[in-house]
Structures are given as structure tokens and as C-alpha cells.
Write a protein that holds these residues in place. Structure first.
Motif, PDB file in Angstrom:
ATOM      1  N   HIS A 154       0.870  -1.172   0.000  1.00  0.00           N
ATOM      2  CA  HIS A 154       0.000   0.000   0.000  1.00  0.00           C
ATOM      3  C   HIS A 154       0.903   1.217   0.000  1.00  0.00           C
ATOM      4  O   HIS A 154       1.919   1.252   0.700  1.00  0.00           O
ATOM      5  N   VAL A 155       0.516   2.216  -0.789  1.00  0.00           N
ATOM      6  CA  VAL A 155       1.271   3.457  -0.852  1.00  0.00           C
ATOM      7  C   VAL A 155       0.336   4.594  -0.461  1.00  0.00           C
ATOM      8  O   VAL A 155      -0.679   4.827  -1.121  1.00  0.00           O
ATOM      9  N   LEU A 156       0.682   5.252   0.625  1.00  0.00           N
ATOM     10  CA  LEU A 156      -0.077   6.418   1.073  1.00  0.00           C
ATOM     11  C   LEU A 156       0.711   7.660   0.686  1.00  0.00           C
ATOM     12  O   LEU A 156       1.915   7.744   0.938  1.00  0.00           O
ATOM     13  N   VAL A 157       0.058   8.606   0.037  1.00  0.00           N
ATOM     14  CA  VAL A 157       0.695   9.838  -0.430  1.00  0.00           C
ATOM     15  C   VAL A 157       0.303  10.957   0.526  1.00  0.00           C
ATOM     16  O   VAL A 157      -0.878  11.207   0.754  1.00  0.00           O
ATOM     17  N   LEU A 158       1.314  11.623   1.095  1.00  0.00           N
ATOM     18  CA  LEU A 158       1.085  12.676   2.073  1.00  0.00           C
ATOM     19  C   LEU A 158       1.702  13.978   1.593  1.00  0.00           C
ATOM     20  O   LEU A 158       2.667  13.969   0.827  1.00  0.00           O
ATOM     21  N   PRO A 159       1.167  15.108   2.066  1.00  0.00           N
ATOM     22  CA  PRO A 159       1.633  16.403   1.560  1.00  0.00           C
ATOM     23  C   PRO A 159       3.008  16.836   2.048  1.00  0.00           C
ATOM     24  O   PRO A 159       3.655  17.657   1.398  1.00  0.00           O
ATOM     25  N   ASP A 160       3.476  16.310   3.183  1.00  0.00           N
ATOM     26  CA  ASP A 160       4.773  16.742   3.696  1.00  0.00           C
ATOM     27  C   ASP A 160       5.373  15.676   4.622  1.00  0.00           C
ATOM     28  O   ASP A 160       4.715  14.688   4.951  1.00  0.00           O
ATOM     29  N   ARG A 161       6.596  15.913   5.004  1.00  0.00           N
ATOM     30  CA  ARG A 161       7.323  14.944   5.816  1.00  0.00           C
ATOM     31  C   ARG A 161       6.681  14.748   7.195  1.00  0.00           C
ATOM     32  O   ARG A 161       6.609  13.632   7.694  1.00  0.00           O
ATOM     33  N   ASP A 162       6.253  15.836   7.818  1.00  0.00           N
ATOM     34  CA  ASP A 162       5.643  15.727   9.142  1.00  0.00           C
ATOM     35  C   ASP A 162       4.418  14.826   9.112  1.00  0.00           C
ATOM     36  O   ASP A 162       4.231  13.978   9.991  1.00  0.00           O
ATOM     37  N   ALA A 163       3.576  15.002   8.096  1.00  0.00           N
ATOM     38  CA  ALA A 163       2.387  14.160   7.968  1.00  0.00           C
ATOM     39  C   ALA A 163       2.782  12.708   7.740  1.00  0.00           C
ATOM     40  O   ALA A 163       2.195  11.799   8.332  1.00  0.00           O
ATOM     41  N   ALA A 164       3.793  12.473   6.900  1.00  0.00           N
ATOM     42  CA  ALA A 164       4.237  11.105   6.616  1.00  0.00           C
ATOM     43  C   ALA A 164       4.772  10.426   7.877  1.00  0.00           C
ATOM     44  O   ALA A 164       4.480   9.257   8.128  1.00  0.00           O
ATOM     45  N   VAL A 203       1.803   9.591  10.150  1.00  0.00           N
ATOM     46  CA  VAL A 203       1.068   8.446   9.605  1.00  0.00           C
ATOM     47  C   VAL A 203       1.824   7.155   9.883  1.00  0.00           C
ATOM     48  O   VAL A 203       1.238   6.165  10.314  1.00  0.00           O
ATOM     49  N   ALA A 204       3.132   7.148   9.647  1.00  0.00           N
ATOM     50  CA  ALA A 204       3.931   5.939   9.867  1.00  0.00           C
ATOM     51  C   ALA A 204       3.855   5.497  11.327  1.00  0.00           C
ATOM     52  O   ALA A 204       3.746   4.302  11.611  1.00  0.00           O
ATOM     53  N   GLU A 205       3.874   6.454  12.232  1.00  0.00           N
ATOM     54  CA  GLU A 205       3.805   6.125  13.657  1.00  0.00           C
ATOM     55  C   GLU A 205       2.412   5.611  14.032  1.00  0.00           C
ATOM     56  O   GLU A 205       2.268   4.631  14.751  1.00  0.00           O
ATOM     57  N   GLU A 206       1.395   6.255  13.526  1.00  0.00           N
ATOM     58  CA  GLU A 206       0.013   5.906  13.866  1.00  0.00           C
ATOM     59  C   GLU A 206      -0.437   4.579  13.248  1.00  0.00           C
ATOM     60  O   GLU A 206      -1.329   3.923  13.774  1.00  0.00           O
ATOM     61  N   LEU A 207       0.182   4.169  12.145  1.00  0.00           N
ATOM     62  CA  LEU A 207      -0.199   2.908  11.497  1.00  0.00           C
ATOM     63  C   LEU A 207      -0.105   1.727  12.455  1.00  0.00           C
ATOM     64  O   LEU A 207      -0.979   0.864  12.469  1.00  0.00           O
ATOM     65  N   GLY A 208       0.953   1.691  13.235  1.00  0.00           N
ATOM     66  CA  GLY A 208       1.118   0.596  14.189  1.00  0.00           C
ATOM     67  C   GLY A 208       0.043   0.590  15.250  1.00  0.00           C
ATOM     68  O   GLY A 208      -0.492  -0.462  15.602  1.00  0.00           O
ATOM     69  N   LEU A 232       5.769   9.648   0.509  1.00  0.00           N
ATOM     70  CA  LEU A 232       5.069   8.374   0.395  1.00  0.00           C
ATOM     71  C   LEU A 232       5.354   7.534   1.631  1.00  0.00           C
ATOM     72  O   LEU A 232       6.483   7.506   2.116  1.00  0.00           O
ATOM     73  N   VAL A 233       4.329   6.869   2.105  1.00  0.00           N
ATOM     74  CA  VAL A 233       4.480   5.884   3.166  1.00  0.00           C
ATOM     75  C   VAL A 233       4.140   4.544   2.522  1.00  0.00           C
ATOM     76  O   VAL A 233       3.013   4.328   2.082  1.00  0.00           O
TER      77      VAL A 233
END
Length: 81
Positions: A6-16, A19-24, A52-53
Motif C-alpha cells: 500500500h502506498v499512502l501519499v502525504l503532503p509533507d514529511r511531518d504528515a508522513a 502516519v507511519a507512527e500511527e499505522l502501528g 510516500l508511506v
């Protein structure tokens, strides 16, 4: 096992990173997602890059619709394969 990603597209590094932290926490993702800077064609300014995440889902247990809604919380989206 298949190699589903799965590829999640985010607007900036902070959001990415958020998201990466919250996925778990939200989806129980064990493997650390990969963060990738995706510079738009012709863009020299790093601020204009999308992030991208990328996460593997070999067991296909993650719901694409739930990931769409999740990414939208950070003004992002899930790319269709």
C-alpha cells in the motif's frame, strides 16, 4: 504469500512521519513502513515534495477503504496499484 503493498501519499514529511507512527497503533502494523520523498517533476524546492508511506501487507489484512480514510485525515490519499 503475495507481495501486496500500500502506498499512502502525504503532503509533507511531518504528515508522513505521523502516519507511519500511527499505522502501528491503529492498524497493528508490525513492520516499519518506509518513508520516501517523491519530488514532483521539475520541482527543485524540497518543500514542494510529496512524501510516500509504503507498507507491505503480505497477508492482505489491511482494508484499502480504511487506509483511504486514514490517509485523508492528513490530507493524503492511498494510491491504487
Amino acid at each position: 504469500m503475495s507481495d501486496v503493498r500500500h502506498v499512502l501519499v502525504l503532503p509533507d514529511r511531518d504528515a508522513a512521519e505521523a502516519v507511519a507512527e500511527e499505522l502501528g497503533e491503529r492498524f497493528g502494523v508490525d513492520e516499519e513502513p518506509r518513508l520516501v520523498r517523491d519530488a514532483l517533476a521539475g520541482e527543485d524546492d524540497a518543500e514542494d515534495a510529496q512524501w510516500l508511506v509504503v507498507l507491505r501487507d503480505e497477508r492482505q489484512r489491511l482494508d484499502p477503504g480504511a487506509l483511504d480514510e486514514f490517509a485523508a485525515e492528513w490530507d493524503g490519499w492511498r494510491e491504487e496499484p
